[in-house]
Design a protein around this motif. Structure first.
Motif, mmCIF file in Angstrom:
data_model
loop_
_atom_site.group_PDB
_atom_site.id
_atom_site.type_symbol
_atom_site.label_atom_id
_atom_site.label_comp_id
_atom_site.label_asym_id
_atom_site.label_seq_id
_atom_site.Cartn_x
_atom_site.Cartn_y
_atom_site.Cartn_z
ATOM 1 N N GLU A 157 7.534 13.553 -3.764
ATOM 2 C CA GLU A 157 7.719 13.930 -5.162
ATOM 3 C C GLU A 157 6.890 15.167 -5.511
ATOM 4 O O GLU A 157 7.400 16.123 -6.093
ATOM 5 C CB GLU A 157 7.333 12.751 -6.060
ATOM 6 C CG GLU A 157 7.968 12.828 -7.420
ATOM 7 C CD GLU A 157 7.864 11.516 -8.168
ATOM 8 O OE1 GLU A 157 7.619 10.476 -7.529
ATOM 9 O OE2 GLU A 157 8.003 11.536 -9.396
ATOM 10 N N TYR A 162 5.517 9.089 -0.430
ATOM 11 C CA TYR A 162 4.726 9.263 -1.647
ATOM 12 C C TYR A 162 4.592 10.744 -2.008
ATOM 13 O O TYR A 162 4.747 11.133 -3.175
ATOM 14 C CB TYR A 162 3.356 8.621 -1.421
ATOM 15 C CG TYR A 162 2.303 8.971 -2.436
ATOM 16 C CD1 TYR A 162 2.342 8.444 -3.730
ATOM 17 C CD2 TYR A 162 1.256 9.828 -2.108
ATOM 18 C CE1 TYR A 162 1.365 8.765 -4.665
ATOM 19 C CE2 TYR A 162 0.278 10.152 -3.033
ATOM 20 C CZ TYR A 162 0.335 9.631 -4.305
ATOM 21 O OH TYR A 162 -0.616 9.956 -5.222
ATOM 22 N N ASP A 185 2.828 3.506 -5.413
ATOM 23 C CA ASP A 185 1.974 4.495 -6.073
ATOM 24 C C ASP A 185 0.624 3.869 -6.445
ATOM 25 O O ASP A 185 0.586 2.839 -7.122
ATOM 26 C CB ASP A 185 2.667 5.015 -7.335
ATOM 27 C CG ASP A 185 1.895 6.166 -7.946
ATOM 28 O OD1 ASP A 185 2.336 7.308 -7.761
ATOM 29 O OD2 ASP A 185 0.850 5.921 -8.586
ATOM 30 N N PRO A 186 -0.478 4.508 -6.014
ATOM 31 C CA PRO A 186 -1.798 3.901 -6.247
ATOM 32 C C PRO A 186 -2.215 3.879 -7.710
ATOM 33 O O PRO A 186 -3.111 3.123 -8.086
ATOM 34 C CB PRO A 186 -2.743 4.777 -5.418
ATOM 35 C CG PRO A 186 -2.013 6.037 -5.153
ATOM 36 C CD PRO A 186 -0.558 5.736 -5.225
ATOM 37 N N VAL A 187 -1.584 4.708 -8.527
ATOM 38 C CA VAL A 187 -1.986 4.768 -9.940
ATOM 39 C C VAL A 187 -1.122 3.847 -10.799
ATOM 40 O O VAL A 187 -1.618 3.050 -11.584
ATOM 41 C CB VAL A 187 -1.892 6.225 -10.465
ATOM 42 C CG1 VAL A 187 -2.251 6.293 -11.947
ATOM 43 C CG2 VAL A 187 -2.801 7.141 -9.661
ATOM 44 N N GLN A 207 -0.281 13.990 -5.032
ATOM 45 C CA GLN A 207 1.017 14.551 -5.448
ATOM 46 C C GLN A 207 0.815 15.799 -6.298
ATOM 47 O O GLN A 207 1.544 16.786 -6.155
ATOM 48 C CB GLN A 207 1.802 13.521 -6.259
ATOM 49 C CG GLN A 207 2.364 12.386 -5.426
ATOM 50 C CD GLN A 207 2.994 11.317 -6.289
ATOM 51 O OE1 GLN A 207 2.573 11.085 -7.423
ATOM 52 N NE2 GLN A 207 3.999 10.646 -5.757
ATOM 53 N N THR A 242 -4.338 14.172 -8.314
ATOM 54 C CA THR A 242 -3.847 13.225 -7.319
ATOM 55 C C THR A 242 -3.265 14.014 -6.145
ATOM 56 O O THR A 242 -2.984 15.214 -6.274
ATOM 57 C CB THR A 242 -2.723 12.342 -7.898
ATOM 58 O OG1 THR A 242 -1.596 13.179 -8.175
ATOM 59 C CG2 THR A 242 -3.153 11.620 -9.157
ATOM 60 N N THR A 284 0.829 -1.208 0.000
ATOM 61 C CA THR A 284 0.000 0.000 0.000
ATOM 62 C C THR A 284 0.864 1.259 0.000
ATOM 63 O O THR A 284 0.370 2.362 -0.190
ATOM 64 C CB THR A 284 -0.941 -0.003 1.232
ATOM 65 O OG1 THR A 284 -1.549 -1.266 1.304
ATOM 66 C CG2 THR A 284 -2.039 1.036 1.128
ATOM 67 N N THR A 311 8.840 7.640 -7.425
ATOM 68 C CA THR A 311 8.399 6.843 -8.574
ATOM 69 C C THR A 311 9.503 5.830 -8.864
ATOM 70 O O THR A 311 10.550 6.176 -9.413
ATOM 71 C CB THR A 311 8.177 7.746 -9.811
ATOM 72 O OG1 THR A 311 7.230 8.750 -9.447
ATOM 73 C CG2 THR A 311 7.644 6.959 -10.984
ATOM 74 N N ARG A 345 0.531 0.025 -7.866
ATOM 75 C CA ARG A 345 -0.316 -0.822 -7.029
ATOM 76 C C ARG A 345 -1.250 -1.728 -7.823
ATOM 77 O O ARG A 345 -1.490 -2.879 -7.422
ATOM 78 C CB ARG A 345 -1.098 0.027 -6.023
ATOM 79 C CG ARG A 345 -1.306 -0.700 -4.712
ATOM 80 C CD ARG A 345 -2.158 0.055 -3.743
ATOM 81 N NE ARG A 345 -1.585 1.322 -3.344
ATOM 82 C CZ ARG A 345 -2.270 2.233 -2.633
ATOM 83 N NH1 ARG A 345 -3.510 2.001 -2.284
ATOM 84 N NH2 ARG A 345 -1.700 3.366 -2.302
ATOM 85 N N GLY A 373 -5.079 7.190 1.380
ATOM 86 C CA GLY A 373 -5.045 5.771 1.053
ATOM 87 C C GLY A 373 -3.664 5.263 0.699
ATOM 88 O O GLY A 373 -3.517 4.305 -0.050
ATOM 89 N N VAL A 374 -2.638 5.924 1.244
ATOM 90 C CA VAL A 374 -1.260 5.524 0.938
ATOM 91 C C VAL A 374 -0.495 5.326 2.237
ATOM 92 O O VAL A 374 -0.445 6.226 3.079
ATOM 93 C CB VAL A 374 -0.539 6.591 0.089
ATOM 94 C CG1 VAL A 374 0.870 6.129 -0.262
ATOM 95 C CG2 VAL A 374 -1.319 6.892 -1.175
ATOM 96 N N HIS A 375 0.093 4.145 2.380
ATOM 97 C CA HIS A 375 0.983 3.870 3.506
ATOM 98 C C HIS A 375 2.296 4.631 3.271
ATOM 99 O O HIS A 375 2.737 4.750 2.136
ATOM 100 C CB HIS A 375 1.231 2.363 3.553
ATOM 101 C CG HIS A 375 2.210 1.905 4.574
ATOM 102 N ND1 HIS A 375 2.252 2.390 5.852
ATOM 103 C CD2 HIS A 375 3.196 0.978 4.499
ATOM 104 C CE1 HIS A 375 3.212 1.772 6.519
ATOM 105 N NE2 HIS A 375 3.797 0.922 5.714
#
Lengths: 380, 395
Positions: free
Chosen positions: B76, B73, A127-129, B31, B29, A124, A241, A132, B66-68
């Motif tokens: 960037e 994350y 990166d969700p996009v 980011q 997003t 988790t 990334t 993941r 929703g990001v651990h």
């Protein structure tokens, strides 16, 4: 202004701490740190407290809510850094250097045995996009890609990984909290997890808490006669990334080390550093990090290791504790585990085969899929 | 309260600010939101990422985005690549805490120019509602099995405050009316309600009595950024730096059930720390404009009292008398606050710091308060009703 370590306390380093909650583990470690700092009273003597933790590891949203009470910080200046414990040390170092505070307590705890779905939680963090949706079944695959890239670029063979594992387990035998130290174990006989990583190449998880008391040079001798000084601490984050980052060389560790060395006025770390505690949560990472920290030229850590330079009693012992491979990975406590071991060696509390205890470098990386390293330079 | 001012070797200034729209369900997003705000702040200061030494990120629960390991994350988007980047966290109080942490990055002498970014994306994390994230903030053994809703404890706090101070709902609704009207001057605001009345608030849906729909700020997505600089650098960047004069923060015990719900003692202590550093011994007289945290309307009153801007139980009186209006003697939340501008948790707190920056520089446009502004204050609140963060800024 110089910043010194006035006391350190730890608790756990067991595969599963059954009888204590994470809060009780924090309390125990804090109690020991305060005792180590000459019986310091957190209510009276400490100006601020920092806790290093992450919500998803805790299973609690807004996990910093639980930081104040177990360390004696309620109704005082307390906050949380979502990072490795060594980053908390960096913050405490800045807070003291700013002149606002004299005594700052740093805490980190981890209870991996409470987490049922470790791989999912780790994944988790991707990166969700972009990443993941791939649904990697084993997050160690990201480390395996890095291992392959490093091995291919610098000619590292599996025998070198074997040497790292063997050294870690041998050294760990002398570390009272290295529960996974197993000197007779053969790496080759362990199953492959994700090629080229075998089970023995990957550190296991461990439950632990560590608390460190830092103080300005103005007051540190109120708590200890022999402080260990933090003469430099720095951290860096490489690109998140993963597709764009350098898989073969951890620039984050190099950048963190350069910042810490600059502060500590270390010009030639390979000559000036007495011993090092670096991240080795994957065996190949120890070699990578030795090179990133300028303790060996790029690509040459493997030969120097084979010559015994990094072994206990060698020219520049690395991971006298056995590191994460022997102690385990206690989530964000990892950096404080490395620091607390180094402090114990410098003060002579842990017996270790090392010629020079006066200068140590401590490093921590947060594991896949992160790209942050922290480096601290310690001096007696 | 002592008037001793603490003098630091390194003064720290805010030199620029940037802010995205605050909206529910933004398409960017997390980011991208962070970068939109960061780019604005950099452009305003005439800087690029190459000029930035360190980055400090603030974001509240990871579960919202929703990001651990959300700091890694967000690094960037926040411009933190190949730099010392850190994420600090005190729940809802994070927004005001991020510039506090950035302050010691500069005050320590280790960083000269720091990018401060707070981001939150509340709208896509939990279904069917953001409130679901708050189901996991409780003590896992004692409280979680009861499955409490966050609004329950705020209802208790509001009720207690009303009882102890003899405050009517009409008086509390005045805060919501003031802030949602003030927000009409804010280009990023989510809720601008120029014609809202006390009656509208009192007739809005009851959520948990006495909390009604219009007593609460909306859930939002958004990001805010600042650039902080050392004195030498600040003078190069701008002719009108805004100095950080005092910082303070406190976390009370986790056990909120043991607390005086009618008075935020943790805010008082945080303010005392900031005031001592800023040399303020009479905040009611020395603070020209304030942005206390107002996710609920009663919290503005609560926090004014904790901050010493009103005596205990006096804030509703000052509100009723118009003292806290934009053209009043002590303008409170001229931005429109969380009730009007929106509430992307961490970003909402930093929005308040940005507002004080703009007010002190005289750049708040339609929101500019009528009286001269020399000293301003921003405050945020969070965790299990236990965190108070305060920053005092001035020319």
């Amino acid at each position: 202004m110089r910043v010194g370590i006035a006391g350190v306390g730890w608790f756990g380093f067991q595969p599963e701490v059954v009888d204590y909650s994470f809060r009780e583990m924090m309390f125990k470690a804090a109690q020991r740190a305060y005792e180590d700092a000459g019986g310091l009273d957190p209510r009276r003597d400490v100006d601020a407290f920092i806790s290093c933790q992450e919500d998803f590891w805790e299973g609690i949203s807004i996990a910093d809510e639980f930081a104040p009470d177990p360390v004696g910080g309620a109704m005082k200046a307390v906050y949380t850094v979502t990072g490795d414990g060594l980053q908390c040390v960096g913050q405490a170092y800045m807070m003291i250097k700013s002149g606002l505070f004299d005594v700052v307590v740093v805490e980190s705890h981890g209870k991996p045995s409470d987490v049922v779905t470790l791989n999912e939680v780790m994944f988790t963090a991707t990166d969700p996009v972009s990443l993941r949706p791939l649904g990697l079944e084993n997050v160690h695959a990201l480390a395996a890609l890095e291992a392959r890239a490093y091995m291919a670029r610098y000619g590292v063979e599996e025998e070198h990984l074997e040497a790292v594992v063997e050294k870690a387990h041998k050294a760990g035998v002398k570390n009272p909290r290295a529960v996974y130290a197993s000197p007779g174990r053969s790496r080759a006989s362990t199953p492959t997890v994700v090629d080229p990583l075998k089970e023995a190449d990957i550190a296991k998880f461990v439950d632990a808490a560590v608390v460190v008391v830092l103080a300005s040079d103005r007051v540190v001798r109120d708590f200890t006669d022999a402080p260990v000084w933090v003469d430099g601490v720095w951290w860096s984050t490489e690109i998140s990334t993963l597709e764009y980052h350098d898989w073969a060389f951890p620039h984050h560790a190099r950048e963190a080390a350069d910042g810490a060395y600059m502060q500590a006025k270390v010009a030639d770390p390979a000559k000036e550093v007495g011993f090092a505690e670096v991240d080795n949560r994957y065996s190949f990472k120890e070699l990578q990090h030795i090179e990133a920290l300028r303790l060996a030229p790029r690509g040459q850590a493997k030969e120097l290791l084979a010559d015994g330079a990094f072994c206990p009693g060698g020219r520049l012992p690395v991971n006298l504790s056995g590191g994460a491979l022997a102690e385990g990975v206690p989530f964000e406590v990892h950096g404080l585990a490395r620091l607390s071991y180094a402090v114990a060696v410098m003060k002579g509390d842990f017996k270790a085969e090392v010629d020079r205890r006066d200068v140590a470098v401590v490093h921590s990386w947060r594991g896949v899929p992160t790209t942050t390293s922290v480096v601290a330079v310690l001096r007696l | 309260m002592t008037s001793r001012n603490i003098n630091f070797k390194h003064r720290v200034a805010v030199v620029s600010a940037g802010m995205t729209l605050f909206r529910s369900r933004m398409l960017e997003t997390p980011q991208e939101l962070a970068w939109l705000a960061a780019k604005q702040a950099l452009d305003e200061a005439g800087l690029t990422l190459k000029d930035i030494d360190c980055v400090v990120i603030g974001s509240a629960p990871d579960a919202f985005d929703g990001v651990h390991m959300k700091g890694e994350y967000l690094a960037e988007g926040a411009g933190g690549i190949h730099k010392p980047t850190i994420r600090v966290f005190v729940g809802g109080a994070t927004g005001v805490f991020v510039p506090i942490a950035a302050w010691w990055h500069v005050a320590s002498g280790l960083c000269k120019k720091v990018l401060v970014v707070a981001e939150e994306k509340m709208s896509h994390a939990a279904k069917p509602h953001t409130q679901y994230v708050f189901r996991y903030i409780w003590d896992p053994i004692v409280e979680k099995p009861l499955n409490p809703n966050l609004i329950w404890i705020f209802a208790m706090e509001m009720h207690r405050y009303m009882y102890k101070c003899g405050v009517k709902k009409e008086d509390i609704a005045l805060v919501s009316v003031k802030n949602k009207r003030n927000a009409c001057g804010h280009p990023s605001a989510q809720l601008c309600m120029p014609n809202i009345t006390v009656d509208d608030v009192l007739k809005s849906e009851v959520l948990v009595w006495p909390v009604q729909l219009l007593d609460i700020s909306p859930t939002s997505d958004g990001a805010v950024a600042l650039v902080l600089a050392s004195e030498e650098e600040a003078r190069r960047i701008t002719d009108t730096p805004v100095w950080i004069k005092g910082v303070g923060w406190t976390l009370d015990t986790t056990h909120w059930t043991n607390r005086d719900l009618a008075y935020p003692e943790y805010v008082r202590r945080a303010a005392e720390m900031a005031y001592r550093m800023a040399g303020i011994d009479n905040p009611r007289k020395q603070i020209d404009v304030a942005e206390p945290y107002d996710p609920f309307d009663y919290k503005e009153l609560h926090h004014m009292e904790g901050l010493g801007l009103a005596r205990k139980c006096e804030a509703p009186v000052l509100t009723r008398e118009g003292v806290t209006q934009r053209d009043g003697d002590l303008p409170i939340n001229p931005s429109g606050g969380l009730l009007g501008v929106g509430n992307p948790i961490a970003a909402a707190g930093l929005m308040k710091v940005a507002e004080i920056f703009w007010q002190i520089r005289g750049e708040a446009g339609a929101r500019q308060v009528k009286k001269p502004v020399y000293t301003g204050l921003a405050q945020a609140w969070g965790d299990l009703m236990q965190a108070g963060t305060v920053i005092v800024m001035g020319i």
